[in-house]
Motif scaffolding. Structure first.
Motif, mmCIF file in Angstrom:
data_model
loop_
_atom_site.group_PDB
_atom_site.id
_atom_site.type_symbol
_atom_site.label_atom_id
_atom_site.label_comp_id
_atom_site.label_asym_id
_atom_site.label_seq_id
_atom_site.Cartn_x
_atom_site.Cartn_y
_atom_site.Cartn_z
ATOM 1 N N TYR A 26 11.780 -7.378 1.458
ATOM 2 C CA TYR A 26 10.864 -7.493 0.332
ATOM 3 C C TYR A 26 11.545 -7.266 -1.029
ATOM 4 C CZ TYR A 26 7.116 -7.238 3.812
ATOM 5 O OH TYR A 26 6.290 -7.481 4.879
ATOM 6 N N ARG A 27 12.828 -6.946 -1.041
ATOM 7 C CA ARG A 27 13.475 -6.557 -2.298
ATOM 8 C C ARG A 27 13.688 -7.724 -3.259
ATOM 9 N NH1 ARG A 27 17.858 -2.551 0.548
ATOM 10 N NH2 ARG A 27 16.329 -0.980 1.221
ATOM 11 N N ASP A 28 14.122 -8.863 -2.743
ATOM 12 C CA ASP A 28 14.436 -9.979 -3.637
ATOM 13 C C ASP A 28 13.203 -10.497 -4.372
ATOM 14 O OD1 ASP A 28 17.068 -9.837 -2.949
ATOM 15 O OD2 ASP A 28 17.026 -11.519 -1.551
ATOM 16 N N ASN A 29 12.038 -10.349 -3.766
ATOM 17 C CA ASN A 29 10.802 -10.889 -4.344
ATOM 18 C C ASN A 29 9.983 -9.794 -5.018
ATOM 19 O OD1 ASN A 29 10.135 -13.533 -4.530
ATOM 20 N ND2 ASN A 29 8.799 -13.592 -2.746
ATOM 21 N N ARG A 30 10.652 -8.770 -5.506
ATOM 22 C CA ARG A 30 9.945 -7.626 -6.092
ATOM 23 C C ARG A 30 9.212 -8.021 -7.368
ATOM 24 N NH1 ARG A 30 15.263 -7.306 -6.570
ATOM 25 N NH2 ARG A 30 16.188 -7.347 -8.662
ATOM 26 N N TYR A 31 8.260 -7.151 -7.749
ATOM 27 C CA TYR A 31 7.514 -7.351 -8.991
ATOM 28 C C TYR A 31 8.425 -7.035 -10.186
ATOM 29 C CZ TYR A 31 3.493 -7.418 -12.115
ATOM 30 O OH TYR A 31 2.621 -7.730 -13.119
ATOM 31 N N VAL A 32 7.931 -7.288 -11.389
ATOM 32 C CA VAL A 32 8.752 -7.107 -12.596
ATOM 33 C C VAL A 32 8.958 -5.640 -12.948
ATOM 34 C CG1 VAL A 32 8.141 -9.351 -13.548
ATOM 35 C CG2 VAL A 32 6.730 -7.357 -14.095
ATOM 36 N N CYS A 33 8.107 -4.736 -12.444
ATOM 37 C CA CYS A 33 8.276 -3.310 -12.699
ATOM 38 C C CYS A 33 7.483 -2.551 -11.652
ATOM 39 C CB CYS A 33 7.815 -2.923 -14.103
ATOM 40 S SG CYS A 33 6.041 -3.150 -14.406
ATOM 41 N N VAL A 80 0.448 1.643 -11.531
ATOM 42 C CA VAL A 80 1.433 1.715 -10.452
ATOM 43 C C VAL A 80 1.267 0.446 -9.623
ATOM 44 C CG1 VAL A 80 2.353 3.121 -8.586
ATOM 45 C CG2 VAL A 80 1.132 4.218 -10.486
ATOM 46 N N GLU A 81 2.344 -0.347 -9.496
ATOM 47 C CA GLU A 81 2.212 -1.704 -8.981
ATOM 48 C C GLU A 81 3.108 -1.960 -7.769
ATOM 49 O OE1 GLU A 81 1.251 -4.858 -11.336
ATOM 50 O OE2 GLU A 81 1.604 -3.904 -13.269
ATOM 51 N N SER A 82 2.702 -2.900 -6.963
ATOM 52 C CA SER A 82 3.568 -3.464 -5.935
ATOM 53 C C SER A 82 3.202 -4.919 -5.705
ATOM 54 C CB SER A 82 3.434 -2.718 -4.605
ATOM 55 O OG SER A 82 4.220 -3.363 -3.597
ATOM 56 N N TYR A 83 4.216 -5.753 -5.620
ATOM 57 C CA TYR A 83 4.067 -7.072 -5.027
ATOM 58 C C TYR A 83 4.990 -7.101 -3.825
ATOM 59 C CZ TYR A 83 4.497 -11.876 -3.740
ATOM 60 O OH TYR A 83 4.516 -13.025 -2.988
ATOM 61 N N SER A 84 4.454 -7.434 -2.669
ATOM 62 C CA SER A 84 5.240 -7.484 -1.439
ATOM 63 C C SER A 84 5.091 -8.844 -0.792
ATOM 64 C CB SER A 84 4.792 -6.379 -0.469
ATOM 65 O OG SER A 84 5.112 -5.101 -0.995
ATOM 66 N N TYR A 98 0.836 -1.206 0.000
ATOM 67 C CA TYR A 98 0.000 0.000 0.000
ATOM 68 C C TYR A 98 0.870 1.254 0.000
ATOM 69 C CZ TYR A 98 -3.534 3.373 1.598
ATOM 70 O OH TYR A 98 -4.375 4.462 1.715
ATOM 71 N N ASP A 99 1.863 1.293 0.857
ATOM 72 C CA ASP A 99 2.729 2.466 0.938
ATOM 73 C C ASP A 99 3.518 2.661 -0.353
ATOM 74 O OD1 ASP A 99 1.832 2.950 3.477
ATOM 75 O OD2 ASP A 99 3.635 2.199 4.498
ATOM 76 N N GLU A 100 3.968 1.555 -0.957
ATOM 77 C CA GLU A 100 4.722 1.670 -2.211
ATOM 78 C C GLU A 100 3.867 2.270 -3.313
ATOM 79 O OE1 GLU A 100 7.548 -0.842 -5.269
ATOM 80 O OE2 GLU A 100 6.319 -1.964 -3.841
ATOM 81 N N PHE A 159 9.637 4.396 -4.232
ATOM 82 C CA PHE A 159 9.564 3.936 -2.846
ATOM 83 C C PHE A 159 10.746 3.028 -2.500
ATOM 84 C CE2 PHE A 159 7.849 0.766 0.212
ATOM 85 C CZ PHE A 159 7.456 1.619 1.237
ATOM 86 N N ILE A 160 11.379 3.296 -1.384
ATOM 87 C CA ILE A 160 12.491 2.457 -0.936
ATOM 88 C C ILE A 160 11.918 1.244 -0.201
ATOM 89 C CG2 ILE A 160 14.560 2.342 0.492
ATOM 90 C CD1 ILE A 160 14.876 5.357 0.057
ATOM 91 N N ARG A 161 11.991 0.123 -0.856
ATOM 92 C CA ARG A 161 11.412 -1.094 -0.307
ATOM 93 C C ARG A 161 12.272 -1.632 0.833
ATOM 94 N NH1 ARG A 161 7.825 -3.839 -3.496
ATOM 95 N NH2 ARG A 161 8.770 -5.871 -3.099
#
Length: 402
Positions: free
Chosen positions: A314-321, A358-362, A284-286, A308-310
């Motif tokens: 959560y960084r290694d499992n980030r979304y594709v963009c 605007v996307e995030s996978y966390s 949500y914050d991202e 957003f600084i993840r």
């Protein structure tokens, strides 16, 4: 039977304006790139150019139909059944440039296509010196090169044309989003322990089909431990109480426009557990941080750098963009995370009347919880206007157990 929300009523005059705008955008880029003729095969490109809407998924993997589109003058559609497509001046049969249609040796059919192209070029105001090809047999490129005709890739031309949306396109996007969010509402109501992922996801398909939509790009719904890692498509898994359920609509809806929205819910509702709340808050914050960065003139690189600084976990499992364009489908640009920029990133400028997702996978790498969230926005002179408004889960944004 599901209820139907009111369709988007566009007058003939409005439809003509929409189709004329899209054609003018293509020709504007063709003129800039000095390309005389495009030969288009992608169902999305054909939809954008002449509103072609026949057997689009079939066309995506067996391109039976194709379009000759000139910089100034005629537009000729090959292989179509209908005769109703805007701005098309001539119709002809297809010369069948796929093994399914034309057999394993396409040399004769390729020569027929080149002969038809030469006949078509005689109607132009200038000699045929350059052609933009989209996903055709390499034999076509070779034959054109042998005739000293410059060959270009048509796909970047179409992507650049689609970049800037007119007001009617925004109306079409809003309607597709409205349909998708209605499907999401029905999914939310149907989510209960015992339903399978496929059963839940089928509601979105039914809503899209009932409203005259086209297709859904993937079965992007997962539950429980299948939410991590992301990009696991829907299965027969039975959803249990307390599971996180995450999805991405990727819906090509009415009039061919996309609704690309992601949400994550707890089956049975409530605040979930700490891992679920932490992942949800992070996603949500991202999304909301990154939405506020968007404005005309900012570069893709700057968006990536200022994103957003993840948190480290959560960084290694980030979304594709973190951002991408949208219109008739996912579109240029695709704006990568800084971790991926050196390998995949490319620069450009955000412009007014682009539409961005605007996307995030966390989800922690190796964990059992993942959250997918995504919003669609229109770029305005002052920043953005959100196009999506499906509510988020306030309970999951709370930090403590009840």
């Amino acid at each position: 039977m599901i209820d139907i929300i009111p369709p988007l009523h566009l007058s003939d005059e409005s439809l003509n304006k929409l189709f004329s705008y899209r054609l003018s955008r293509i020709r504007e880029v063709m003129r800039l790139k000095q390309v005389s003729v495009l030969i288009l095969t992608s169902p999305v490109s054909l939809r954008y150019a002449v509103n072609f809407d026949e057997y689009q998924l079939f066309q995506s993997h067996i391109p039976t139909c194709y379009l000759f589109l000139s910089l100034e003058g005629p537009i000729q559609l090959h292989g179509a059944t209908g005769r109703k497509f805007p701005n098309v001046t001539h119709y002809q049969g297809s010369d069948f440039l796929t093994p399914f249609d034309g057999g394993l040796d396409l040399s004769t059919n390729t020569q027929h296509l080149i002969s038809n192209l030469q006949a078509f070029s005689q109607q132009l105001n200038e000699p045929l010196e350059s052609v933009g090809l989209e996903r055709m047999s390499p034999q076509v490129s070779q034959r054109l090169t042998d005739k000293a005709i410059q060959v270009y890739d048509a796909e970047p031309i179409i992507e650049q044309a689609k970049l800037i949306k007119c007001e009617l396109e925004i109306d079409c996007l809003k309607h597709s989003i409205q349909v998708a969010q209605y499907g999401m509402q029905l999914m939310y109501q149907a989510l209960r322990p015992g339903i399978t992922e496929n059963q839940l996801w089928s509601i979105m398909h039914q809503v899209n089909a009932a409203h005259g939509g086209d297709w859904i790009e993937g079965n992007m719904l997962a539950s429980g431990p299948r939410t991590n890692p992301w990009l696991q498509e829907a299965s027969h898994r039975i959803i249990e109480k307390g599971d996180m359920v995450a999805f991405d609509t990727d819906m090509i809806g009415p009039l061919g426009y996309i609704a690309d929205i992601s949400r994550s819910w707890i089956c049975g509702g409530g605040k979930g557990n700490q891992a679920q709340r932490d992942a949800y808050r992070h996603a949500y914050d991202e999304v909301h941080h990154n939405m506020q960065l968007i404005k005309p003139g900012i570069s893709f690189r700057e968006l990536s750098e200022q994103a957003f600084i993840r948190k480290a976990e959560y960084r290694d499992n980030r979304y594709v963009c973190s951002f991408h364009g949208a219109g008739l489908s996912d579109e240029y640009p695709k704006i990568y995370y800084q971790e991926d920029w050196a390998r995949s990133g490319y620069d450009g400028l955000v412009q007014e009347n682009m539409v961005l997702c605007v996307e995030s996978y966390s989800g922690i790498k190796g964990g059992s919880v993942g959250v997918k969230l995504e919003e669609m926005v229109r770029v305005t002179s002052k920043g953005i206007t959100p196009l999506t408004d499906f509510p988020f889960e306030d309970e999951l944004l709370k930090d403590s157990y009840p």
